[in-house]
Design an enzyme around this catalytic site. Structure first.
Site, PDB file in Angstrom:
ATOM      1  N   GLU A 495      25.048 -13.536  34.035  1.00  0.00           N
ATOM      2  CA  GLU A 495      25.437 -12.202  33.588  1.00  0.00           C
ATOM      3  C   GLU A 495      24.182 -11.474  33.086  1.00  0.00           C
ATOM      4  OE1 GLU A 495      28.314 -13.480  30.702  1.00  0.00           O
ATOM      5  OE2 GLU A 495      29.410 -14.540  32.275  1.00  0.00           O
ATOM      6  N   GLU A 526      32.042 -17.566  33.549  1.00  0.00           N
ATOM      7  CA  GLU A 526      31.179 -18.719  33.255  1.00  0.00           C
ATOM      8  C   GLU A 526      31.521 -19.955  34.082  1.00  0.00           C
ATOM      9  OE1 GLU A 526      32.411 -16.697  30.999  1.00  0.00           O
ATOM     10  OE2 GLU A 526      30.636 -15.818  30.079  1.00  0.00           O
ATOM     11  N   GLN A 548      25.197 -16.771  29.305  1.00  0.00           N
ATOM     12  CA  GLN A 548      24.511 -15.782  28.474  1.00  0.00           C
ATOM     13  C   GLN A 548      24.291 -16.230  27.027  1.00  0.00           C
ATOM     14  OE1 GLN A 548      26.194 -11.621  28.123  1.00  0.00           O
ATOM     15  NE2 GLN A 548      24.407 -11.307  29.397  1.00  0.00           N
ATOM     16  N   ASP A 551      27.596 -19.850  22.776  1.00  0.00           N
ATOM     17  CA  ASP A 551      28.979 -19.772  22.310  1.00  0.00           C
ATOM     18  C   ASP A 551      29.966 -19.664  23.467  1.00  0.00           C
ATOM     19  OD1 ASP A 551      28.413 -18.845  19.190  1.00  0.00           O
ATOM     20  OD2 ASP A 551      26.943 -18.172  20.653  1.00  0.00           O
ATOM     21  N   TYR A 552      29.538 -19.068  24.573  1.00  0.00           N
ATOM     22  CA  TYR A 552      30.463 -18.852  25.696  1.00  0.00           C
ATOM     23  C   TYR A 552      30.389 -19.958  26.732  1.00  0.00           C
ATOM     24  CZ  TYR A 552      30.491 -14.493  23.244  1.00  0.00           C
ATOM     25  OH  TYR A 552      30.588 -13.571  22.241  1.00  0.00           O
ATOM     26  N   ILE A 553      29.627 -20.969  26.409  1.00  0.00           N
ATOM     27  CA  ILE A 553      29.524 -22.088  27.338  1.00  0.00           C
ATOM     28  C   ILE A 553      30.853 -22.836  27.411  1.00  0.00           C
ATOM     29  CG2 ILE A 553      28.804 -24.050  25.879  1.00  0.00           C
ATOM     30  CD1 ILE A 553      26.473 -24.375  27.933  1.00  0.00           C
ATOM     31  N   HIS A 593      28.222 -15.677  17.951  1.00  0.00           N
ATOM     32  CA  HIS A 593      26.845 -15.409  18.354  1.00  0.00           C
ATOM     33  C   HIS A 593      25.822 -16.289  17.664  1.00  0.00           C
ATOM     34  CE1 HIS A 593      28.842 -11.857  19.921  1.00  0.00           C
ATOM     35  NE2 HIS A 593      27.893 -11.887  20.832  1.00  0.00           N
TER      36      HIS A 593
END
Ligand SMILES: Cc1ncc(C[n+]2csc(CCOP(=O)(O)OP(=O)(O)O)c2C)c(N)n1
Ligand SMILES: [Mg+2]
Length: 804
Positions: A495, A526, A548, A551-553, A593
Site C-alpha cells: 500500500e 494485507e 504498511q 499493527d495491520y500485519i 500505530h
C-alpha cells in the site's frame, strides 16, 4: 480378412475413443481409491480420509487444459486431477493416507500432510530449482478453507511479471513469456471466506491469468448453500465482476459437473482466455455430488434429504459419463463392466503394495529392537518385566515407530541403577533411532541448503572519511535502488509503495526508475499482499511484500502462519517461497500505530526469520543478507527511525547484517541489559544515566528474534555480569519472556546469576495515544533506570542506597 484402410475421420474417432476410455479409466480408478481409502480409515490403518469422489469428471477436463509450466493452488478434492497430470499413482495415494515418511513413496509431503493435500516438487534433491516450465506444478495445499486463494493470486501474477518486465526475459526456468496459467479450486462453501473475495477482487484489478474453479456440491460439510451464499449461487452474485467491451473484469462461465464434453470445451476456452489475454476466469461447476459425504468424520445421511441423496446418485459424474459413452457408441456395457472389474483389482493391489511398503522398514526396526530387548532382559534383575514388554511388541504385526520406541524406552525403567554393555547398546540404538527418525518429522522447518541465511557472514558498512549524515530512510532508499538494479527478480509492492515511494519514502523515486510492475502500489488487502508474495516467490521471483504498519500485519498473519512458514516443512523440503516481508512498527503513538506484538509473531511464525533492526543501516543490511539466501523473513523497521540521522555507508547493497547474531552496543560489568528495536534507544539512554550513578551496564541488541543468538553470546555476558534484565515494549510474558527463557534455560544462564533474572515490558493494554500515552504504556528511561537500580541496590545496598 481384408479391411479397407481407415479414413482420417475414423482414425481421429478412434483416437478420441481411446482418450475418452483413458479418462474413464482414471475416473473409475480415482473413485475406487476414494472408496477403499475410506475403508482404510474406518479399519484404523489411516487416521483421516477426505476424498475427491464426485469431482472426477470435471478434473479430467481441467487436466486436459493444464499445460507444462502451469500451476495449481487447490484443495483436498483434487486427487483425480493429480492422477490425470501424472503426479499421483494409486500406491502414492495410499502411501499418503498411511503417512509414509519416505518422500518417494508419498511425494505429496512424505507423510506430513493428511491425504488430500497435494503438491509437486519444485526443487531438486540438492535444493536447487527445477526447470519449472517443464513441470506441471502444484503448490502444496493447506487445510484452512480458502487459504489457497492468496497464494493463487501470486502464482498467476508471476506470469504477468514474466511477460511484461523486460529484465525478466532470461528467466527461462520459470516462465516462457508468461504463458503459464494458475489454476485455483475451491469448494462452494469456502467461497464464504473473506480470502476468496479479496483474491477475486485483486485478480480482477491486476488482470492475471488465473482460472478459478468452484466445485459446487451445495454443501460445506453439513451446512447447505442457503446458509453459505447469497442467492445460493456464487456465479450469480459475482456477475458484477464479468468483463464487458469497455471494462476489465472476469470471464465467468457455468457448467454442469457431470457433462464431460461440455466440461472439456469450457476448460479449453478458459485456458485460452487466461493464457492469451491474461484475463481471470471463474468456472462455476454446478451439480457436483459428494457420494461418500464430506470426510470420514461423519455420514451425510444425517443432513441430506432422501431426495438429495437420490439425485446425487443419479447425477454422479462417473455414472453420467458412463451413460454418455454407451449412448454415443464409445463403449458398450460389457467392455466397461470388464474394465471396472480390472480397476477394482488394480486399486486393491496398489493399496496392499503401499501398506506393505509402509510397514517394511518398521518391521525391520521392530526386529532390531526385539533383539536388543532380549539381550537386555537376559542380564537384568527385572528380566520378567522386560520380557513381557518385548513379547507384546513382538506380537504387534503392524508396528508403528511409536510402539517400538515406547517399548524400548519403557524397558529402560527396569534397568535403572543396573549397568552392563547390553544396556549401553540399547541406549545407543535409541539415540541413533532418534537421529534417523526424528528428521522425518522435524526437518525442513528452515532451509537446510547452502543458501540458508544463517550461514551468510556479516559485511560491515564502510564509510568515507567525511561521511555525510542523512535521514535513515535515505539509506534504505538508496540500498533498495541498488538491490532493484542488482537483482532483476526483485519486486517491491504494498500500500503506497509505488507512486509516493511508501509512507516514509524509503522507496522514493524508485517506481519512476524501475516501472509500475517492479515497484507497485497495491490495494488495501494485507492477506493477498502476502499471498501475492508467496506465489511469486514460489515461481522464482524475489518479492518484497510491504505491510504498511506492523499493527495491520494481523490481517495477513493467518496466511503467514498457515501458508508461508509451512511451505518448506509441509512439502518436506520440496518447495520454497523465499518471500521478504517488510513492515514498520514500534513506539509511535496510538492503539493501532505503535504495535509491538512480537510475542504473538515469534510464536506463530516459526519457519521464517523475524528481524528487528534498530536502525535503517541494520535494516538495509538484513535485506542484503536475505536476498543472498533462500528463506522467508519478516523485517520490522523502526517506525520512528526514518528521520533519525545515520551515516551513509559507501558499500550500499553489499554490507550485510548477519542473521541470529547479537550485538553488544555498550560494554559493561554490572548487569546485562538485553533489548531490541526502538526500545534499544531508551535502554541506551538509561544506561548512560546509570553510568553516572556508578552502574556499569552492558547493553546488547538481539537484532534477530528468530533465530535468537545462534552463537550464545548473551549467556557469555551474563557469565560476566551475573545479572540480567530483558526489556521490550511487548506485553508482559511476550518476547521478553521468550528471550529470558532462551538465556536462562536454553543457554544455561541460571548458573551464573547472582540476582533474580527479570523482564521489563509494556503494560498489558495497547499503548494509549499521545506522548503521555506512550510514557504510561511502554517502558521509559526512568522505568529502565529504576528497575536496574533496584537490582543493584538489592545486590550492593551500601553502594546503591535505597532510591525510594
Ligand atoms: C478456516 C477453516 N474453517 C473450517 C474448516 C473445517 N472444514 C473443512 S472442509 C469444510 C467445508 C468446506 O466445504 P466446501 O468448501 O463446500 O468444500 P467441499 O468439502 O464441499 O468440497 C470445513 C468447514 C477448515 N478446514 N478451515
Ligand atoms: Mg461443498
Amino acid at each position: 480378412m481384408h479391411t479397407d484402410p481407415k479414413t482420417a475421420d475414423e482414425i481421429s474417432f478412434d483416437d478420441f475413443k481411446e482418450e475418452v476410455m483413458n479418462d474413464y479409466i482414471l475416473a473409475v480408478t480415482s473413485r475406487e481409491c476414494s472408496l477403499l481409502g475410506r475403508r482404510e480409515v474406518l479399519t484404523g490403518k489411516a487416521k483421516f480420509g477426505i476424498f475427491g469422489d464426485g469431482k472426477e469428471v470435471p478434473q479430467l477436463a481441467w487436466a486436459k487444459a493444464f499445460k507444462k509450466g502451469d500451476w495449481r493452488s487447490g484443495y483436498y478434492r483434487d486427487q483425480t486431477f493429480m492422477m490425470a497430470i501424472g503426479k499421483l499413482t494409486i500406491e502414492q495415494f495410499f502411501a499418503g493416507l498411511y503417512a509414509h515418511t519416505d518422500i518417494t513413496a508419498d511425494p505429496m509431503s512424505g507423510g506430513r500432510q493428511m491425504g488430500g493435500h497435494f503438491s509437486t516438487h519444485t526443487l531438486n534433491d540438492d535444493g536447487s530449482w527445477k526447470n519449472l516450465t517443464e513441470e506441471k506444478n502444484s503448490s502444496a495445499d493447506i487445510s484452512p478453507t480458502a487459504g489457497q486463494m492468496p497464494r493463487l493470486l501470486g502464482l498467476a501474477l508471476a506470469s504477468k511479471m514474466f511477460r511484461n518486465i523486460k529484465s525478466l526475459e532470461n528467466s527461462s526456468n520459470f516462465s516462457i513469456n508468461g504463458n503459464e496459467v494458475a489454476w485455483g479450486t475451491i469448494g462452494n462453501a469456502s467461497t464464504s471466506e473473506g480470502l476468496f473475495w479479496e483474491t477475486i477482487n485483486a485478480a480482477g484489478v491486476l488482470q492475471v491469468p488465473m482460472v478459478m474453479s468452484v466445485w459446487d456440491d451445495e454443501y460445506g460439510i453439513s451446512v447447505h448453500a442457503k446458509y453459505q451464499t447469497t442467492k445460493e449461487n456464487i456465479s450469480e452474485i459475482l456477475k458484477g465482476f464479468q468483463r464487458n467491451e469497455t471494462e476489465n473484469g472476469f470471464e465467468i462461465i457455468r457448467v454442469k459437473g457431470w457433462d464431460y464434453p461440455e466440461l472439456i470445451d469450457v476448460y479449453n476456452r478458459a485456458a485460452e482466455i487466461a493464457r492469451n489475454e491474461h484475463v481471470p476466469v471463474l468456472i462455476h461447476v454446478q451439480e457436483v455430488t459428494q457420494p461418500q459425504g464430506h470426510s470420514t468424520s461423519g455420514s451425510h445421511e444425517r443432513y441430506k434429504s432422501t431426495e438429495r441423496l437420490e439425485w446425487e446418485s443419479e447425477f454422479d459424474c462417473n455414472k453420467k459419463m458412463r451413460e454418455w459413452m454407451i449412448s454415443s457408441g464409445i463403449a458398450d456395457e460389457e467392455t466397461l463392466a470388464e474394465i471396472e472389474k480390472e480397476i477394482k483389482k488394480k486399486v486393491r493391489d496398489g493399496k496392499k503394495a503401499a501398506w506393505d511398503a509402509f510397514l517394511a522398514p518398521q518391521k525391520n526396526e521392530q526386529k532390531e529392537a526385539i533383539l536388543l530387548l532380549n539381550n537386555l532382559a537376559e542380564k537384568s534383575a527385572n528380566k520378567n518385566f522386560i520380557e513381557k514388554l518385548t513379547k507384546d511388541l513382538a506380537a504387534d504385526k503392524e508396528p508403528l515407530r511409536r510402539d517400538i520406541l515406547s517399548t524400548a524406552r519403557k524397558s529402560l525403567r527396569y534397568v535403572a541403577g543396573e549397568d552392563f554393555p547390553e544396556k549401553q547398546q540399547l541406549l545407543e540404538w535409541i539415540k541413533n533411532y532418534y537421529k534417523l527418525i526424528q528428521p522425518k518429522y522435524s526437518a525442513h522447518l528452515y532451509s537446510e541448503e547452502k543458501e540458508n541465511a544463517k550461514t551468510i557472514e556479516e559485511v560491515l558498512p564502510t564509510y568515507d572519511e567525511n561521511v555525510e549524515e542523512v535521514d535513515g530512510r535515505v539509506i534504505l532508499r538508496d540500498n533498495f535502488d541498488f538491490l532493484l538494479n542488482k537483482y532483476p527478480e526483485v519486486l517491491i509492492f504494498g500500500e503506497d509503495s509505488g507512486k509516493i515511494g511508501d509512507v516514509n519514502q524509503g522507496l522514493e523515486g524508485l517506481q519512476e526508475k524501475y516501472g509500475k510492475l517492479k515497484v507497485a502500489d497495491s490495494g488495501i488487502r494485507e492477506a493477498t499482499i502476502l499471498g501475492q508474495g508467496i506465489g511469486m516467490a514460489m515461481r522464482g521471483l524475489r518479492p518484497i511484500a510491504e505491510i504498511q504498519y506492523l499493527d495491520y500485519i494481523l490481517y495477513s498473519l493467518q496466511i503467514m502462519s498457515d501458508d508461508l512458514v509451512t511451505v518448506r516443512y509441509r512439502s518436506n523440503g520440496k518447495q520454497k517461497a523465499p518471500l521478504i516481508v517488510r513492515t514498520r512498527g514500534h513506539r509511535l503513538e496510538g492503539i493501532w500505530h505503535s504495535g509491538s506484538q512480537m510475542g504473538g509473531l515469534i510464536h506463530l511464525l516459526r519457519g521464517m526469520y523475524i528481524l528487528v533492526p534498530r536502525n535503517m543501516t541494520k535494516a538495509a543490511g538484513f535485506y542484503n543478507t536475505l536476498l543472498e539466501s533462500d528463506e522467508p523473513a519478516l523485517v520490522i523497521e523502526c517506525l520512528n527511525g526514518y528521520r533519525l540521522k545515520e551515516k551513509m555507508p559507501k558499500n550500499l547493497g553489499e554490507f550485510k547484517t548477519p542473521i541470529g547474531v547479537v550485538e553488544t552496543v555498550k560494554i559493561g560489568a554490572d548487569i546485562t541489559l538485553v533489548s531490541y528495536g526502538s526500545t534499544l534507544r531508551i535502554v541506551r539512554d538509561a544506561a548512560k544515566e546509570l553510568q553516572q550513578a556508578g552502574i556499569d551496564a552492558e547493553v546488547i541488541d538481539v537484532q534477530s528474534l528468530l533465530p535468537l543468538d545462534l552463537n550464545a553470546d548473551l549467556v557469555k555476558s551474563v557469565a560476566k555480569t551475573n545479572r540480567l534484565l530483558v526489556i521490550d515494549e511487548d506485553v508482559p510474558g511476550g518476547a521478553s519472556a521468550y528471550i529470558l527463557n532462551h538465556i536462562v534455560e536454553k543457554q544455561g544462564g541460571y548458573k551464573f546469576l547472582d540476582s533474580k533474572p527479570q523482564t521489563l515490558a509494556a503494560k498489558e493494554h495497547r499503548p494509549a495515544y499521545g506522548t503521555d500515552g506512550d510514557y504510561f504504556s511502554k517502558p521509559s528511561v526512568e522505568d529502565v533506570y529504576e528497575k536496574v537500580y533496584e537490582i543493584m541496590h538489592e545486590a550492593r545496598p551500601v553502594e546503591f542506597p535505597k532510591l525510594r
